[in-house]
Design a protein around this motif. Structure first.
Motif, PDB file in Angstrom:
ATOM      1  N   THR A 121       0.850  -1.188   0.000  1.00 18.28           N
ATOM      2  CA  THR A 121       0.000   0.000   0.000  1.00 18.28           C
ATOM      3  C   THR A 121       0.883   1.234   0.000  1.00 18.28           C
ATOM      4  O   THR A 121       2.001   1.213   0.510  1.00 18.28           O
ATOM      5  CB  THR A 121      -0.910   0.047   1.234  1.00 18.28           C
ATOM      6  N   GLY A 122       0.381   2.322  -0.561  1.00 16.80           N
ATOM      7  CA  GLY A 122       1.123   3.575  -0.547  1.00 16.80           C
ATOM      8  C   GLY A 122       2.290   3.558  -1.500  1.00 16.80           C
ATOM      9  O   GLY A 122       2.450   2.695  -2.352  1.00 16.80           O
ATOM     10  N   GLU A 123       3.140   4.563  -1.348  1.00 11.23           N
ATOM     11  CA  GLU A 123       4.311   4.743  -2.189  1.00 11.23           C
ATOM     12  C   GLU A 123       5.571   4.405  -1.410  1.00 11.23           C
ATOM     13  O   GLU A 123       5.680   4.744  -0.237  1.00 11.23           O
ATOM     14  CB  GLU A 123       4.398   6.203  -2.673  1.00 11.23           C
ATOM     15  N   PRO A 124       6.536   3.742  -2.039  1.00 12.83           N
ATOM     16  CA  PRO A 124       7.790   3.444  -1.346  1.00 12.83           C
ATOM     17  C   PRO A 124       8.602   4.705  -1.131  1.00 12.83           C
ATOM     18  O   PRO A 124       8.545   5.639  -1.928  1.00 12.83           O
ATOM     19  CB  PRO A 124       8.504   2.491  -2.310  1.00 12.83           C
ATOM     20  N   ALA A 125       9.342   4.743  -0.020  1.00 15.38           N
ATOM     21  CA  ALA A 125      10.209   5.882   0.248  1.00 15.38           C
ATOM     22  C   ALA A 125      11.403   5.830  -0.682  1.00 15.38           C
ATOM     23  O   ALA A 125      12.027   4.781  -0.864  1.00 15.38           O
ATOM     24  CB  ALA A 125      10.676   5.853   1.693  1.00 15.38           C
ATOM     25  N   VAL A 126      11.727   6.950  -1.316  1.00 11.51           N
ATOM     26  CA  VAL A 126      12.828   7.019  -2.259  1.00 11.51           C
ATOM     27  C   VAL A 126      13.861   7.987  -1.740  1.00 11.51           C
ATOM     28  O   VAL A 126      13.543   9.151  -1.455  1.00 11.51           O
ATOM     29  CB  VAL A 126      12.339   7.486  -3.652  1.00 11.51           C
ATOM     30  N   PRO A 127      15.109   7.572  -1.563  1.00 10.51           N
ATOM     31  CA  PRO A 127      16.141   8.494  -1.111  1.00 10.51           C
ATOM     32  C   PRO A 127      16.317   9.643  -2.084  1.00 10.51           C
ATOM     33  O   PRO A 127      16.070   9.507  -3.284  1.00 10.51           O
ATOM     34  CB  PRO A 127      17.406   7.615  -1.066  1.00 10.51           C
ATOM     35  N   ALA A 128      16.744  10.784  -1.588  1.00  7.87           N
ATOM     36  CA  ALA A 128      16.944  11.952  -2.445  1.00  7.87           C
ATOM     37  C   ALA A 128      17.935  11.646  -3.545  1.00  7.87           C
ATOM     38  O   ALA A 128      17.770  12.073  -4.688  1.00  7.87           O
ATOM     39  CB  ALA A 128      17.432  13.129  -1.603  1.00  7.87           C
ATOM     40  N   ALA A 129      18.988  10.928  -3.226  1.00  2.78           N
ATOM     41  CA  ALA A 129      19.960  10.515  -4.232  1.00  2.78           C
ATOM     42  C   ALA A 129      19.939   8.995  -4.296  1.00  2.78           C
ATOM     43  O   ALA A 129      20.812   8.314  -3.784  1.00  2.78           O
ATOM     44  CB  ALA A 129      21.355  11.025  -3.882  1.00  2.78           C
ATOM     45  N   ALA A 130      18.875   8.475  -4.922  1.00  2.00           N
ATOM     46  CA  ALA A 130      18.637   7.037  -4.883  1.00  2.00           C
ATOM     47  C   ALA A 130      19.805   6.247  -5.455  1.00  2.00           C
ATOM     48  O   ALA A 130      20.157   5.185  -4.952  1.00  2.00           O
ATOM     49  CB  ALA A 130      17.350   6.713  -5.657  1.00  2.00           C
ATOM     50  N   GLY A 131      20.407   6.756  -6.508  1.00  2.00           N
ATOM     51  CA  GLY A 131      21.486   6.026  -7.128  1.00  2.00           C
ATOM     52  C   GLY A 131      22.695   5.882  -6.230  1.00  2.00           C
ATOM     53  O   GLY A 131      23.535   5.012  -6.450  1.00  2.00           O
ATOM     54  N   GLN A 132      22.816   6.749  -5.201  1.00  2.00           N
ATOM     55  CA  GLN A 132      23.963   6.690  -4.313  1.00  2.00           C
ATOM     56  C   GLN A 132      23.646   6.001  -2.990  1.00  2.00           C
ATOM     57  O   GLN A 132      24.531   5.836  -2.166  1.00  2.00           O
ATOM     58  CB  GLN A 132      24.469   8.118  -4.025  1.00  2.00           C
ATOM     59  N   HIS A 133      22.391   5.638  -2.785  1.00  2.00           N
ATOM     60  CA  HIS A 133      22.024   5.018  -1.523  1.00  2.00           C
ATOM     61  C   HIS A 133      22.740   3.685  -1.371  1.00  2.00           C
ATOM     62  O   HIS A 133      22.859   2.906  -2.322  1.00  2.00           O
ATOM     63  CB  HIS A 133      20.504   4.811  -1.461  1.00  2.00           C
ATOM     64  N   TRP A 134      23.225   3.385  -0.175  1.00  2.00           N
ATOM     65  CA  TRP A 134      24.047   2.191   0.039  1.00  2.00           C
ATOM     66  C   TRP A 134      23.328   0.918  -0.367  1.00  2.00           C
ATOM     67  O   TRP A 134      23.946  -0.031  -0.863  1.00  2.00           O
ATOM     68  CB  TRP A 134      24.495   2.110   1.497  1.00  2.00           C
TER      69      TRP A 134
END
Length: 206
Positions: A121-134
């Motif tokens: 349900t809802g939207e997944p949380a996306v990091p501001a810089a998703a490509g750099q998230h560990w």
């Protein structure tokens, strides 16, 4: 009237049970494949969303992309997602690099035919810089950080632990005696100190 209520209650229980089984099937057989093989191109974290198709949400999966509805709940053969996984028909081939195994595709077919149950349900949380998230980076083996007390680490993790301790001006304590170690383990695991008999047996075996 009472009998009707009982029948209705059993009916709702059966529906809830079916939903729960469907959700468990999704979590066990479907979500792991989506995360591992599909999210790179079809999620909010994708650098470029392929075909306008989001597979990281229930709404996105049901909505489909530029090619149309991704799934037809209850009808796998008419679902574009299944055609894409099979690399059949006019649907874009998914994944494009390496097809899924027959067992995995059959799991998706069974899932769609059971109505494509999806507990998300809802939207997944996306990091501001998703490509750099560990969590989105490829697994790597980092170089060991330099440490001053070189004889303390016993394995790779100890190097990282000691490096952080030394950067904060903290030194590791000396190794605990067997009796002390046993007491700490007992208090941590069961909240009670060891009995004299347990202590004696441990010291004899150490």
């Amino acid at each position: 009237m009472h009998r009707v209520a009982i029948i209705l209650s059993f009916g709702w229980a059966a529906l809830l049970s079916a939903d729960q089984k469907g959700f468990e099937y999704f979590e066990k057989h479907i979500r792991p494949v989506l995360v591992e093989r599909c999210y790179k191109c079809h999620s909010a974290a994708a650098k470029k969303l392929k075909g306008g198709l989001r597979l990281d949400t229930r709404v996105g999966l049901r909505k489909g992309g530029t090619s149309g509805d991704a799934v037809q709940p209850g009808n796998a053969d008419e679902s574009l997602l299944i055609q894409a996984l099979r690399h059949a028909g006019e649907a874009p081939e998914m994944p494009p690099d390496e097809p899924l195994s027959a067992n995995v595709i059959n799991a998706f077919v069974a899932w769609v035919n059971m109505g494509a149950p999806d507990p998300r349900t809802g939207e997944p949380a996306v990091p501001a810089a998703a490509g750099q998230h560990w969590s989105l980076r490829p697994v790597q083996q980092p170089a060991l950080p330099p440490v001053k007390q070189k004889d303390w680490p016993r394995d790779r993790i100890d190097h990282f632990t000691l490096a952080r301790m030394e950067s904060n001006g903290v030194a590791p304590v000396k190794a605990a005696a067997d009796r002390t170690l046993l007491r700490r383990l007992h208090l941590d695991l069961i909240g009670l100190p060891p009995t004299p008999e347990e202590t004696q047996a441990f010291l004899a075996a150490a």
